[in-house]
Scaffold this motif. Structure first.
Motif, mmCIF file in Angstrom:
data_model
loop_
_atom_site.group_PDB
_atom_site.id
_atom_site.type_symbol
_atom_site.label_atom_id
_atom_site.label_comp_id
_atom_site.label_asym_id
_atom_site.label_seq_id
_atom_site.Cartn_x
_atom_site.Cartn_y
_atom_site.Cartn_z
ATOM 1 N N ALA A 196 0.829 -1.203 0.000
ATOM 2 C CA ALA A 196 0.000 0.000 0.000
ATOM 3 C C ALA A 196 0.864 1.254 0.000
ATOM 4 C CB ALA A 196 -0.939 0.000 1.205
ATOM 5 N N ARG A 197 1.929 1.210 0.768
ATOM 6 C CA ARG A 197 2.837 2.350 0.808
ATOM 7 C C ARG A 197 3.518 2.551 -0.542
ATOM 8 N NH1 ARG A 197 8.522 2.112 3.705
ATOM 9 N NH2 ARG A 197 9.287 4.219 3.306
ATOM 10 N N ALA A 198 3.903 1.453 -1.175
ATOM 11 C CA ALA A 198 4.524 1.544 -2.502
ATOM 12 C C ALA A 198 3.547 2.112 -3.519
ATOM 13 C CB ALA A 198 5.015 0.166 -2.948
ATOM 14 N N ALA A 199 2.283 1.696 -3.420
ATOM 15 C CA ALA A 199 1.265 2.210 -4.338
ATOM 16 C C ALA A 199 1.070 3.714 -4.150
ATOM 17 C CB ALA A 199 -0.047 1.467 -4.123
ATOM 18 N N ALA A 200 1.077 4.177 -2.902
ATOM 19 C CA ALA A 200 0.926 5.613 -2.643
ATOM 20 C C ALA A 200 2.096 6.399 -3.216
ATOM 21 C CB ALA A 200 0.813 5.854 -1.136
ATOM 22 N N LEU A 201 3.302 5.858 -3.073
ATOM 23 C CA LEU A 201 4.480 6.527 -3.616
ATOM 24 C C LEU A 201 4.459 6.522 -5.150
ATOM 25 C CD1 LEU A 201 7.184 5.133 -1.169
ATOM 26 C CD2 LEU A 201 6.445 7.504 -1.369
ATOM 27 N N CYS A 202 3.982 5.432 -5.737
ATOM 28 C CA CYS A 202 3.858 5.369 -7.200
ATOM 29 C C CYS A 202 2.872 6.412 -7.703
ATOM 30 C CB CYS A 202 3.421 3.977 -7.637
ATOM 31 S SG CYS A 202 4.718 2.713 -7.510
ATOM 32 N N LEU A 203 1.797 6.618 -6.938
ATOM 33 C CA LEU A 203 0.814 7.628 -7.314
ATOM 34 C C LEU A 203 1.438 9.027 -7.287
ATOM 35 C CD1 LEU A 203 -2.082 8.354 -8.044
ATOM 36 C CD2 LEU A 203 -2.613 8.424 -5.603
ATOM 37 N N VAL A 204 2.262 9.285 -6.293
ATOM 38 C CA VAL A 204 2.960 10.567 -6.217
ATOM 39 C C VAL A 204 3.894 10.725 -7.410
ATOM 40 C CG1 VAL A 204 4.636 11.928 -4.900
ATOM 41 C CG2 VAL A 204 2.810 10.706 -3.712
ATOM 42 N N ALA A 205 4.628 9.656 -7.727
ATOM 43 C CA ALA A 205 5.556 9.709 -8.855
ATOM 44 C C ALA A 205 4.812 9.959 -10.168
ATOM 45 C CB ALA A 205 6.356 8.406 -8.937
ATOM 46 N N ALA A 206 3.687 9.290 -10.350
ATOM 47 C CA ALA A 206 2.897 9.477 -11.568
ATOM 48 C C ALA A 206 2.355 10.901 -11.657
ATOM 49 C CB ALA A 206 1.751 8.467 -11.605
ATOM 50 N N THR A 207 1.921 11.442 -10.531
ATOM 51 C CA THR A 207 1.400 12.812 -10.512
ATOM 52 C C THR A 207 2.481 13.813 -10.900
ATOM 53 O OG1 THR A 207 -0.177 12.220 -8.772
ATOM 54 C CG2 THR A 207 0.302 14.565 -9.083
ATOM 55 N N LEU A 208 3.671 13.629 -10.357
ATOM 56 C CA LEU A 208 4.776 14.524 -10.695
ATOM 57 C C LEU A 208 5.159 14.407 -12.162
ATOM 58 C CD1 LEU A 208 7.035 14.054 -7.536
ATOM 59 C CD2 LEU A 208 5.632 16.035 -8.114
ATOM 60 N N ALA A 209 5.131 13.178 -12.698
ATOM 61 C CA ALA A 209 5.475 12.973 -14.103
ATOM 62 C C ALA A 209 4.464 13.645 -15.022
ATOM 63 C CB ALA A 209 5.562 11.477 -14.401
ATOM 64 N N VAL A 210 3.179 13.477 -14.714
ATOM 65 C CA VAL A 210 2.129 14.114 -15.524
ATOM 66 C C VAL A 210 2.244 15.635 -15.435
ATOM 67 C CG1 VAL A 210 -0.357 14.461 -15.750
ATOM 68 C CG2 VAL A 210 0.552 12.163 -15.372
ATOM 69 N N ALA A 211 2.526 16.146 -14.238
ATOM 70 C CA ALA A 211 2.687 17.590 -14.078
ATOM 71 C C ALA A 211 3.848 18.105 -14.914
ATOM 72 C CB ALA A 211 2.904 17.931 -12.603
ATOM 73 N N ALA A 212 4.949 17.339 -14.963
ATOM 74 C CA ALA A 212 6.102 17.749 -15.770
ATOM 75 C C ALA A 212 5.749 17.798 -17.250
ATOM 76 C CB ALA A 212 7.271 16.789 -15.536
ATOM 77 N N VAL A 213 4.969 16.824 -17.722
ATOM 78 C CA VAL A 213 4.552 16.804 -19.128
ATOM 79 C C VAL A 213 3.667 18.004 -19.443
ATOM 80 C CG1 VAL A 213 3.213 15.543 -20.848
ATOM 81 C CG2 VAL A 213 4.778 14.311 -19.350
ATOM 82 N N LEU A 214 2.722 18.300 -18.550
ATOM 83 C CA LEU A 214 1.826 19.440 -18.769
ATOM 84 C C LEU A 214 2.590 20.764 -18.767
ATOM 85 C CD1 LEU A 214 -1.223 18.383 -16.562
ATOM 86 C CD2 LEU A 214 -1.004 18.241 -19.055
ATOM 87 N N VAL A 215 3.535 20.883 -17.850
ATOM 88 C CA VAL A 215 4.346 22.094 -17.800
ATOM 89 C C VAL A 215 5.193 22.217 -19.060
ATOM 90 C CG1 VAL A 215 6.254 23.231 -16.605
ATOM 91 C CG2 VAL A 215 4.391 22.238 -15.293
ATOM 92 N N SER A 216 5.758 21.096 -19.513
ATOM 93 C CA SER A 216 6.558 21.109 -20.735
ATOM 94 C C SER A 216 5.735 21.576 -21.924
ATOM 95 C CB SER A 216 7.113 19.706 -21.000
ATOM 96 O OG SER A 216 7.817 19.664 -22.225
ATOM 97 N N ASP A 217 4.510 21.083 -22.020
ATOM 98 C CA ASP A 217 3.646 21.479 -23.128
ATOM 99 C C ASP A 217 3.294 22.969 -23.037
ATOM 100 O OD1 ASP A 217 1.776 20.664 -25.409
ATOM 101 O OD2 ASP A 217 0.353 21.545 -24.011
#
Length: 232
Positions: A196-217
């Protein structure tokens, strides 16, 4: 979903710090490398292509081991830098160095493509008007290549944020010192009942990655508009 622990939040903040430092330090070098690849002679371009591609084709663990050999406290560069008070091995600065090297190829490529897309006649016109090389780069090349430069920098930031293999080999995963977000995910997966902890951290990582893509665009679009405005 399990809430994040204080050490997990510290790992997220450290990852952002490492990625920012890696991007800021390597972006100017990546831009100069891209310029040399786009405008340099054939031999220079081939040599740079090989060097830039190397971190992509080598296993990240191998890259981290080479960094440890070179920049470790007993390594030739590490021992020399330590006398000047600069330490990379098993420190967050080493994580930034490893992340910068792994992200470097992804930064260079969009920058090079943007520079290659610039019409040669525009640069030659500036040359005809007597503009020196540095002025041509600042006033002509850089504004026109700004979308690619921005995209490369943010792509490099995203890659640095998720770097794991080279980082953990070079600086390990010391809580509060070198434990980055990917290392925290790995540690959670290896711990009994840590799914569960790993899943929460993966969600944070995915959120940061999506934010980086949106900012890049968004940054890319703004750079294109700015370049068009200058052209008009």
């Amino acid at each position: 979903m399990e809430s994040l622990r204080p050490e997990d939040l510290a790992a997220v903040l450290l990852s952002l710090k490492v990625a920012a430092a890696a991007t800021i330090a390597s972006a100017p070098v990546a831009l100069l490398t891209a310029l040399a690849q786009a405008r340099g002679r054939y031999g220079v371009r081939v040599a740079l292509d090989a060097l830039v591609t190397l971190p992509l084709v080598l296993p990240p663990v191998a890259t981290g081991y080479v960094l440890l050999l070179l920049f470790g406290r007993r390594g030739p560069l590490g021992a020399l830098l330590e006398k000047a008070g600069i330490v990379f091995a098993f420190d967050w600065t080493g994580a930034a160095l490893a992340a910068a090297i792994m992200a470097f190829p992804l930064m260079v490529r969009p920058m090079r493509l943007a520079i290659e897309a610039i019409d040669r006649e525009v640069v030659e016109a500036a040359l005809t008007l007597g503009a020196p090389p540095l002025m041509r780069f600042i006033r002509v090349t850089l504004p026109l290549a700004a979308p690619g430069v921005a995209a490369g920098a943010i792509l490099g930031f995203a890659k640095a944020l998720g770097e794991f293999g080279a980082t953990i080999t070079f600086v390990a995963a010391i809580p509060g010192e070198t434990l980055t977000l990917p290392s925290a995910i790995y540690a959670a997966v290896q711990s009994p009942g840590g799914e569960a902890r790993a899943a929460a951290l993966c969600l944070v990582a995915a959120t940061l990655a999506v934010a980086a893509v949106l900012v890049s665009d968004a940054v890319g679009r703004l750079a294109v508009r700015a370049a068009r405005g200058r052209a008009d």
